[in-house]
Motif scaffolding. Structure first.
Motif, PDB file in Angstrom:
ATOM      1  N   PRO B  35       4.663  13.642   2.765  1.00 24.44           N
ATOM      2  CA  PRO B  35       3.558  14.141   2.683  1.00 24.44           C
ATOM      3  C   PRO B  35       3.905  15.745   2.258  1.00 24.44           C
ATOM      4  O   PRO B  35       4.716  16.404   2.419  1.00 24.44           O
ATOM      5  CB  PRO B  35       2.505  14.164   3.984  1.00 24.44           C
ATOM      6  CG  PRO B  35       3.934  13.828   4.974  1.00 24.44           C
ATOM      7  CD  PRO B  35       4.879  12.846   4.151  1.00 24.44           C
ATOM      8  N   HIS B 194       7.233  12.059  -6.248  1.00 21.54           N
ATOM      9  CA  HIS B 194       6.103  11.161  -5.657  1.00 21.54           C
ATOM     10  C   HIS B 194       6.161   9.935  -6.466  1.00 21.54           C
ATOM     11  O   HIS B 194       5.417   9.168  -6.363  1.00 21.54           O
ATOM     12  CB  HIS B 194       4.924  11.817  -6.012  1.00 21.54           C
ATOM     13  CG  HIS B 194       4.756  13.007  -4.964  1.00 21.54           C
ATOM     14  ND1 HIS B 194       4.651  12.845  -3.492  1.00 21.54           N
ATOM     15  CD2 HIS B 194       4.672  14.357  -5.147  1.00 21.54           C
ATOM     16  CE1 HIS B 194       4.488  14.127  -2.762  1.00 21.54           C
ATOM     17  NE2 HIS B 194       4.383  14.826  -3.871  1.00 21.54           N
ATOM     18  N   ASP B 210       8.670  13.913   7.385  1.00 21.05           N
ATOM     19  CA  ASP B 210       7.332  14.283   7.685  1.00 21.05           C
ATOM     20  C   ASP B 210       7.527  15.417   8.798  1.00 21.05           C
ATOM     21  O   ASP B 210       8.229  15.321   9.842  1.00 21.05           O
ATOM     22  CB  ASP B 210       6.605  13.029   8.295  1.00 21.05           C
ATOM     23  CG  ASP B 210       5.041  13.501   8.370  1.00 21.05           C
ATOM     24  OD1 ASP B 210       4.752  14.546   8.086  1.00 21.05           O
ATOM     25  OD2 ASP B 210       4.491  12.574   9.024  1.00 21.05           O
ATOM     26  N   ARG B 231       4.394   6.266  10.943  1.00 19.67           N
ATOM     27  CA  ARG B 231       3.963   7.431  10.168  1.00 19.67           C
ATOM     28  C   ARG B 231       4.432   7.047   8.627  1.00 19.67           C
ATOM     29  O   ARG B 231       3.989   7.377   7.708  1.00 19.67           O
ATOM     30  CB  ARG B 231       4.654   8.639  10.618  1.00 19.67           C
ATOM     31  CG  ARG B 231       4.075   9.406  11.681  1.00 19.67           C
ATOM     32  CD  ARG B 231       4.456  10.959  11.576  1.00 19.67           C
ATOM     33  NE  ARG B 231       5.712  11.009  12.508  1.00 19.67           N
ATOM     34  CZ  ARG B 231       6.046  12.113  12.462  1.00 19.67           C
ATOM     35  NH1 ARG B 231       5.661  13.300  12.137  1.00 19.67           N
ATOM     36  NH2 ARG B 231       7.274  12.145  13.611  1.00 19.67           N
ATOM     37  N   LYS B 233       4.601   4.007   7.411  1.00 19.93           N
ATOM     38  CA  LYS B 233       3.661   3.138   6.950  1.00 19.93           C
ATOM     39  C   LYS B 233       2.358   3.677   6.725  1.00 19.93           C
ATOM     40  O   LYS B 233       1.553   3.284   5.480  1.00 19.93           O
ATOM     41  CB  LYS B 233       3.161   2.125   8.224  1.00 19.93           C
ATOM     42  CG  LYS B 233       4.338   1.063   8.421  1.00 19.93           C
ATOM     43  CD  LYS B 233       3.907   0.211   9.500  1.00 19.93           C
ATOM     44  CE  LYS B 233       5.089  -0.476  10.397  1.00 19.93           C
ATOM     45  NZ  LYS B 233       4.955  -0.986  11.435  1.00 19.93           N
ATOM     46  N   ALA B 234       1.909   4.773   7.278  1.00 19.01           N
ATOM     47  CA  ALA B 234       0.582   5.228   7.123  1.00 19.01           C
ATOM     48  C   ALA B 234       0.753   6.031   5.652  1.00 19.01           C
ATOM     49  O   ALA B 234      -0.043   5.848   4.768  1.00 19.01           O
ATOM     50  CB  ALA B 234       0.145   6.412   8.144  1.00 19.01           C
ATOM     51  N   PHE B 235       2.022   6.600   5.509  1.00 22.37           N
ATOM     52  CA  PHE B 235       2.019   7.424   4.251  1.00 22.37           C
ATOM     53  C   PHE B 235       2.001   6.519   2.996  1.00 22.37           C
ATOM     54  O   PHE B 235       1.549   6.592   1.906  1.00 22.37           O
ATOM     55  CB  PHE B 235       3.380   8.362   4.302  1.00 22.37           C
ATOM     56  CG  PHE B 235       3.724   8.888   2.974  1.00 22.37           C
ATOM     57  CD1 PHE B 235       3.109  10.068   2.574  1.00 22.37           C
ATOM     58  CD2 PHE B 235       4.900   8.396   2.436  1.00 22.37           C
ATOM     59  CE1 PHE B 235       3.505  10.704   1.379  1.00 22.37           C
ATOM     60  CE2 PHE B 235       5.288   9.132   1.144  1.00 22.37           C
ATOM     61  CZ  PHE B 235       4.440  10.396   0.560  1.00 22.37           C
ATOM     62  N   GLY B 237       1.083   3.469   2.712  1.00 21.17           N
ATOM     63  CA  GLY B 237      -0.349   2.995   2.663  1.00 21.17           C
ATOM     64  C   GLY B 237      -1.131   3.615   1.676  1.00 21.17           C
ATOM     65  O   GLY B 237      -2.068   3.280   0.744  1.00 21.17           O
ATOM     66  N   LYS B 238      -1.040   5.165   1.916  1.00 18.74           N
ATOM     67  CA  LYS B 238      -1.987   5.909   1.074  1.00 18.74           C
ATOM     68  C   LYS B 238      -1.297   6.064  -0.350  1.00 18.74           C
ATOM     69  O   LYS B 238      -2.256   6.224  -1.353  1.00 18.74           O
ATOM     70  CB  LYS B 238      -1.765   7.419   1.520  1.00 18.74           C
ATOM     71  CG  LYS B 238      -3.048   7.634   2.678  1.00 18.74           C
ATOM     72  CD  LYS B 238      -3.125   8.879   3.182  1.00 18.74           C
ATOM     73  CE  LYS B 238      -2.474   9.138   4.795  1.00 18.74           C
ATOM     74  NZ  LYS B 238      -2.189  10.455   5.159  1.00 18.74           N
ATOM     75  N   VAL B 239      -0.214   6.220  -0.774  1.00 15.97           N
ATOM     76  CA  VAL B 239       0.647   6.365  -2.053  1.00 15.97           C
ATOM     77  C   VAL B 239       0.716   5.223  -2.711  1.00 15.97           C
ATOM     78  O   VAL B 239       0.756   5.278  -3.900  1.00 15.97           O
ATOM     79  CB  VAL B 239       1.830   7.237  -1.763  1.00 15.97           C
ATOM     80  CG1 VAL B 239       1.320   8.451  -1.271  1.00 15.97           C
ATOM     81  CG2 VAL B 239       2.873   6.674  -1.074  1.00 15.97           C
TER      82      VAL B 239
END
Ligand SMILES: Nc1ncnc2c1ncn2[C@@H]1O[C@H](COP(=O)(O)OP(=O)(O)OP(=O)(O)O)[C@@H](O)[C@H]1O
Ligand SMILES: [Mg+2]
Lengths: 235, 240
Positions: B35, B194, B210, B231, B233-235, B237-239
């Motif tokens: 992020p 990215h 992170d 974390r 997974k969460a990241f 999941g967003k991108v």
């Protein structure tokens, strides 16, 4: 005294004094300007230095000279500083040029500092990342770009200095304004001598303006791709 | 070839890197994801000392870069860097941008430097732009010139900091293609990006950062298809 009844003949009688004044003004301004640029570059670089013992003296110098009237500086240099240091005066020319150099250096330093700091810091980083030293990066990358931005304000400084050089009259330097004062005192006439003085300054500033425009054009042209392309291989 | 040991970096009170250890092998392509504000750029910039290292050590081919005795300018000639904002020199032609450093530092003759520059321009597909100025090029073209400029020093490693983030979408591919080509030729590369598609296709390893730590690092398939850390997974999941 009637403005429509001007006696230009008295100016003609004093033409040599005016020509000498013109010469003195030109010499003072040019010497002051060149010296002011050289000292100004050093001070301007000093003001961008990270080394405190270089930064602070430069900064204090610039603030002192920008924060005090040039007239006061001229008097201090001519009447106090030079006699104190050398035990004698070297005349108005030396004092005048010294004062103009020291004063304009402070203003030039600010222009140079601002020019350098206006360049994107990515330029320095790109240059350093290729392995250039700080000095190489300054010389090849930062200063050439900054210099182009400095030309207009440095030109304005030239014109300001030309006009401010008339302040040296206060130490009896025989410049243009001094000639006008002498004639005014001798004849108790004021329109003619001061108008002539004003006109002479006007012609000088006009010529300097033209010169600056020429320099500006020349340097912006070296940015112009078409010009350079001709010299290239034309691929 | 690059060894990072317990690297920390603070800006004043703010600790941005909190102890990073990592090793990059020769010819490896490492993509760094994470992020915004996680310290990716700072990590990259520490490698060639564009940022001063607060603590820890970085070795490039066994030479400690943050040793006062090390000639940092010499290190930097071996480490190419490509910036998000290209940072081409606007007062020089494309050709001069590329020949400047080899002539200044490697003391190449003008002829040799130009020959090298034209070869590199050919490689990035911009030979016909040699005598243009950067402002006359599109963003994608400028970035390809920036890559050629870095390559002209014949670096052993190339660092890329979000090389396509400042580009219009239609220009991203031309830059990524050049980078793929480089990777294919065996250049050691560290790429902050990215572009997850690029990371998946080209990277040998993907590093997820992170909060100033390397949270997870693995082969791209493992990171993208089976991330272990919450974390990560969460990241992703967003991108993705
Ligand atoms: N020169 C600096 N001075 C102070 N703080 C800085 C400086 N450079 C970076 N930081 C801070 O360090 C933290 C990490 O920044 P960094 O640029 O490394 O993040 P990043 O992962 O590259 O983010 P992004 O994806 O937005 O580029 C951020 O909180 C940033 O504000
Ligand atoms: Mg970043």
């Amino acid at each position: 005294m009637d403005i429509f009844d001007l006696r230009w003949d008295i100016i003609w009688n004093y033409r040599e004094l005016f020509l000498r004044g013109l010469w003195v003004t030109i010499v003072l301004t040019i010497c002051g300007y060149i010296g002011g640029i050289i000292l100004g570059v050093l001070l301007g670089l000093g003001e961008t230095s990270k080394k405190k013992w270089i930064y602070w003296p430069s900064k204090i110098y610039v603030d002192l000279f920008r924060g005090t009237p040039m007239l006061v500086q001229i008097l201090i240099i001519h009447l106090a500083f030079i006699p104190a240091v050398f035990g004698q005066s070297f005349g108005f020319m030396v004092s005048g040029i010294t004062a103009l150099i020291l004063n304009s250096a402070a203003y030039n330093a600010e222009i140079i500092r601002a020019g350098i700091q206006s360049i994107d810091k990515g330029q320095m980083e790109a240059a350093r990342s290729l392995g250039l030293t700080h000095n190489q990066a300054m010389r090849k990358i930062i200063l050439p770009q900054a210099f182009r931005r400095m030309i207009p304000p440095l030109g304005n400084e030239f014109i300001a200095l030309l006009k401010d050089s008339s302040l040296v009259t206060v130490i009896a330097a025989s410049d243009i304004l001094y000639a006008a004062k002498v004639v005014a005192g001798a004849y108790q006439r004021f329109w003619e001598p001061y108008l002539v003085a004003a006109f002479m300054y006007l012609v000088l500033t006009y010529l300097v303006t033209k010169l600056i425009a020429y320099v500006e054009k020349r340097f912006s042209n070296s940015y112009n791709p078409r010009r350079k392309q001709k010299g290239g291989l034309g691929i | 070839m690059i060894k990072v040991e317990n690297l920390t970096k603070s800006f004043g009170q703010l600790e941005v890197l909190k102890g990073i250890s990592y090793e990059i092998q020769e010819k490896e392509v490492v993509c760094v994801i994470g992020p915004s504000g996680s310290g990716k750029s700072t990590f990259l910039r520490c490698i060639n000392l564009l940022e001063e290292i607060t603590d820890g050590a970085i070795y490039i081919e066994g030479v400690k870069v943050n040793d006062p005795k090390t000639d940092i300018n010499l290190i930097r000639t071996e480490v190419g860097m490509v910036f998000q904002q290209f940072n081409l020199f606007p007062h020089m032609t494309v050709l001069e941008n590329i020949t400047m450093a080899p002539m200044q530092i490697r003391k190449l003759s003008k002829n040799d430097a130009e020959k090298l520059a034209l070869e590199l321009l050919d490689k990035v597909g911009l030979k016909e732009k040699a005598y243009n100025y950067p402002e006359q090029l599109s963003g994608g073209q400028q970035q390809r010139v920036a890559i050629a400029r870095a390559l002209a020093m014949k670096p052993k490693v190339m660092l890329f900091d979000e090389p396509t983030s400042a580009l219009d979408p239609e220009m991203v591919k031309e830059v990524l293609d050049v980078m793929k080509q480089l990777a294919f030729e065996g250049m050691t590369m560290v790429v902050v990006t990215h572009e997850m598609g690029f990371a998946r296709e080209v990277a040998d390893r993907v590093v997820f950062m992170d909060g100033g730590y390397i949270v997870e690092q693995d082969k791209p398939e493992s990171i993208f298809d089976a991330p272990k850390n919450e974390r990560t997974k969460a990241f992703l999941g967003k991108v993705l």
